[in-house]
Design an enzyme around this catalytic site. Structure first.
Site, PDB file in Angstrom:
ATOM      1  CB  SER A   1      -9.287   0.496   0.146  1.00  0.00           C
ATOM      2  OG  SER A   1      -8.548   0.659  -1.022  1.00  0.00           O
TER       3      SER A   1
ATOM      4  CG  ASP B   1      -2.251   0.639   1.004  1.00  0.00           C
ATOM      5  OD1 ASP B   1      -2.265   1.879   1.008  1.00  0.00           O
ATOM      6  OD2 ASP B   1      -3.264  -0.068   0.849  1.00  0.00           O
TER       7      ASP B   1
ATOM      8  CG  HIS C   1      -5.227   3.779   1.236  1.00  0.00           C
ATOM      9  ND1 HIS C   1      -4.827   2.493   0.945  1.00  0.00           N
ATOM     10  CD2 HIS C   1      -6.519   3.861   0.838  1.00  0.00           C
ATOM     11  CE1 HIS C   1      -5.825   1.835   0.394  1.00  0.00           C
ATOM     12  NE2 HIS C   1      -6.862   2.628   0.312  1.00  0.00           N
TER      13      HIS C   1
ATOM     14  CG  ASN D   1      -3.177  -0.634  22.649  1.00  0.00           C
ATOM     15  OD1 ASN D   1      -4.401  -0.518  22.528  1.00  0.00           O
ATOM     16  ND2 ASN D   1      -2.321  -0.110  21.807  1.00  0.00           N
TER      17      ASN D   1
ATOM     18  CG  ASP E   1      21.041  -7.891   1.071  1.00  0.00           C
ATOM     19  OD1 ASP E   1      20.276  -8.224   1.990  1.00  0.00           O
ATOM     20  OD2 ASP E   1      21.057  -8.438  -0.052  1.00  0.00           O
TER      21      ASP E   1
ATOM     22  CE1 TYR F   1      -4.129 -14.803 -13.609  1.00  0.00           C
ATOM     23  CE2 TYR F   1      -2.923 -14.381 -11.586  1.00  0.00           C
ATOM     24  CZ  TYR F   1      -3.066 -15.067 -12.778  1.00  0.00           C
ATOM     25  OH  TYR F   1      -2.138 -16.035 -13.124  1.00  0.00           O
TER      26      TYR F   1
END
Length: 640
Positions: free
Chosen positions: A453, A236, A292, A306, A263, A403
């Site tokens: 979304s 996102d 978003h 919490n 790395d 898909y």
């Protein structure tokens, strides 16, 4: 391709390209011979009377090779163009629905950099080619096997800040390449489509909606609130890790040392301690200026119990490491929008069992082949790729959700009525609340939002609860339970009945279903001391299967094969079963197992309690016990 005039040999405006493509759609094909060709054919027809000229063998060989190469090149040009719906792409270019990059896959990895540079030169976009899926270190061998290393991209619309102008510019460059004579080494080429987030701003003055009540989440929490062993990728705009309600449940790459510029775990990414920003190419800035992604991430796993703000679907119980972990993947960055395919492969490689994707293309009918390949790669690792269906109020084929490698999520109200904006159709798998959903944003903020979304992370979170209660559950088992237990909403949706998937996701029923199917833990059975000198253990039974008896409705039938059948050895077997309600192994053979003379398999009836799930194990005995063979989970349906 259509013929081009000398004036059109350079890049023409995309508008002209679009017009030419539409003419190509309508124009009939005809064959015209030049006068010399007609004369040659007349001469050929009279060949019996003519004297065949002598041609030097070397000249003939060169001519044939030249003709073959020309034919192959022309066929390749046709193939690349025919793989695309050029009239549709031309219209999309005019409407600004294309992205700014040309994507292409090479035929092989041999001299890949050289072939990619040649493609870039013909495109003439003024930028260098880049791999879509970067070299992945320890995962590179798997990427090469999937062909991901052969995907490249070239920026071709970056000279304009106007989206429509950039779309047209990129398409013009693509057409220039398709019209060229040199396509050697290129297997596939396509334009990038424009991606967008799938949300709709909502009125901040609305009261909090009970979207968790709608999916019976509180009842599911009586069973599980999430597990730190489950990782959900959120692809996102990024997640604000400093938000007080998002701190505890962020995934940590234990193989990476944060901030050292190295790395460390050899996966192709530097400083990817909590995920990676594929859009801006950094591992240290994992949130853009857009809220978003933080909103979607909060729905999945905001820190629960919490004393702060909201609770996530699988956010835990407030104790350390009790909630599922959020892997942050950024496709919508501050400097670019890209990297979605690479992000999906990253999530699969780094162990995210679920990927939550609240984004899609702005127009229907298209998905980038590189995105398909990435989704297929994720699925091949037994992952689940969840996508928002889209907010176009349409039944059209909006990808990637359309898909078949994804789980498409439609949005409904808390009452199960289709949201007015939500896409729908027989391609939807499941629905979830997507209207006035309250969740985390940036900083310390919270807010409401509506869209598919917002529905997508509900499903991702519920699936994460399923894996929390049944970590060994397969993808097929999880999805079967989710579809079977969904609440039927057809009666509330009139003309949209049957177009919202299996219905509204039901967290309580889903968790119960998955829990029933969890593998019972085997209880070790002591091996009796041998009465004679021990010999080499016999081979264990093979190909053990259990299915309901076709005639006796309250009886299952276990069957297996064993070398004893062929040898004529009177081998005996211990046959036992256990269920999800009783982990004790119950012996059922009592010397009654038998062998079929038809198929050579051994059979044993199983009378287990009705409506339970269990499995069978079979051990070959006599002269020492073999290793036991275990069946898959079966369900006692007990038909009348």
């Amino acid at each position: 391709m259509w013929p081009r005039t000398p004036e059109e040999s350079t890049i023409s405006p995309a508008k002209n390209c679009a017009s030419s493509v539409r003419q190509m759609r309508r124009a009939p094909r005809s064959v015209v011979f030049r006068s010399s060709e007609v004369d040659n054919r007349k001469a050929f027809n009279a060949k019996k009377q003519a004297t065949v000229p002598t041609v030097a063998p070397f000249v003939m060989k060169v001519s044939l090779i030249s003709l073959l190469l020309t034919t192959v090149s022309a066929a390749r040009r046709r193939r690349l163009a025919e793989q695309l719906d050029l009239p549709k792409l031309a219209e999309d270019a005019d409407e600004g629905l294309l992205g700014s990059r040309v994507l292409f896959q090479l035929e092989s990895s041999d001299d890949a950099a050289g072939v990619a540079a040649k493609v870039s030169s013909i495109l003439d976009c003024g930028s260098s080619p880049e791999r879509i899926f970067r070299s992945a270190g320890k995962f590179e061998a798997a990427h090469k096997q999937a062909g991901l290393d052969r995907w490249y991209q070239v920026e071709c619309g970056g000279s304009s800040d106007d989206k429509t102008a950039a779309s047209k510019e990129m398409f013009a460059h693509l057409m220039q390449y398709l019209d060229s004579d040199d396509h050697d080494g290129v297997f596939f080429i396509e334009p990038e489509m424009d991606e967008s987030l799938l949300w709709t701003p909502d009125d901040p003055k609305l009261n909090t909606q009970d979207h968790y009540d709608a999916i019976r989440l509180f009842e599911a929490w009586d069973v599980t609130k999430g597990s730190a062993d489950v990782v959900v990728q959120v692809l996102d705009t990024g997640i604000d890790m400093s938000h007080p309600d998002l701190k505890m449940n962020i995934w940590r790459n234990e193989g990476e040392i944060c901030g050292n510029g190295v790395d460390d775990d050899n996966n192709g990414y530097v400083d990817d301690c909590h995920g990676y920003n594929h859009a801006d190419d950094t591992g240290t800035d994992l949130v853009s200026s857009n809220w978003h992604g933080s909103h979607c991430g909060g729905t999945i796993a905001a820190d629960s119990n919490n004393g702060v703000g909201v609770a996530g679907v699988a956010g835990g119980d407030g104790s350390e490491n009790s909630g599922v972990k959020l892997m942050i993947s950024v496709g919508f960055g501050d400097t670019a929008v890209k990297g979605f395919g690479e992000a999906l492969t990253y999530g699969a490689d780094m162990g995210a069992q679920i990927s939550s994707n609240s984004w899609g293309y702005t127009g229907p009918g298209y998905i980038a082949q590189s995105i398909k390949d990435a989704i297929d790669y994720y699925n091949a690792k037994n992952g689940i790729v969840v996508f928002a269906a889209g907010n176009q109020n349409s039944a059209s084929d909006y990808y990637p959700a359309y898909y078949d490698g994804t789980i498409a999520v439609a949005a409904v109200t808390d009452a199960g009525v289709r949201a007015s904006f939500s896409n729908y159709g027989d391609w939807i798998e499941i629905s979830a609340p997507g209207v006035s959903v309250y969740s985390t944003q940036l900083g310390t903020a919270y807010g409401y939002a509506s869209g598919t979304s917002m529905a997508c992370p509900h499903v991702a979170g519920v699936l994460a609860l399923g894996l929390s209660v049944a970590p060994d559950a397969t993808k097929d088992e999880l999805l079967a339970c989710m579809y079977e237990t969904a609440k039927d909403v057809d009666g509330s949706n009139g003309a949209y009945a049957g177009k919202l998937g299996a219905g509204l996701v039901d967290a309580e029923a889903f968790v119960a279903c998955v829990g029933e199917g969890a593998d019972p833990r085997p209880t070790p059975r002591p091996t009796p001391p041998p009465s004679v000198e021990p010999e080499e253990p016999p081979p264990k039974p093979e190909n053990l299967k259990v299915k309901m008896h076709r005639k006796a409705g309250d009886q299952a039938l276990a069957s297996w094969s064993h070398a004893a059948t062929a040898s004529g050895d009177g081998r005996k077997f211990v046959v036992e079963y256990q269920t999800n309600h009783d982990e004790t192994w119950t012996r059922v053979d009592k010397g009654r197992s038998y062998v079929s003379e038809v198929d050579g398999r051994f059979y044993q009836p199983i009378h287990a309690p009705c409506l339970t799930k269990g499995r069978v194990r079979v051990t070959a005995v006599d002269h020492g016990d073999s290793a036991p063979a275990y069946s898959d989970i079966f369900k006692m349906k007990c038909r009348e």
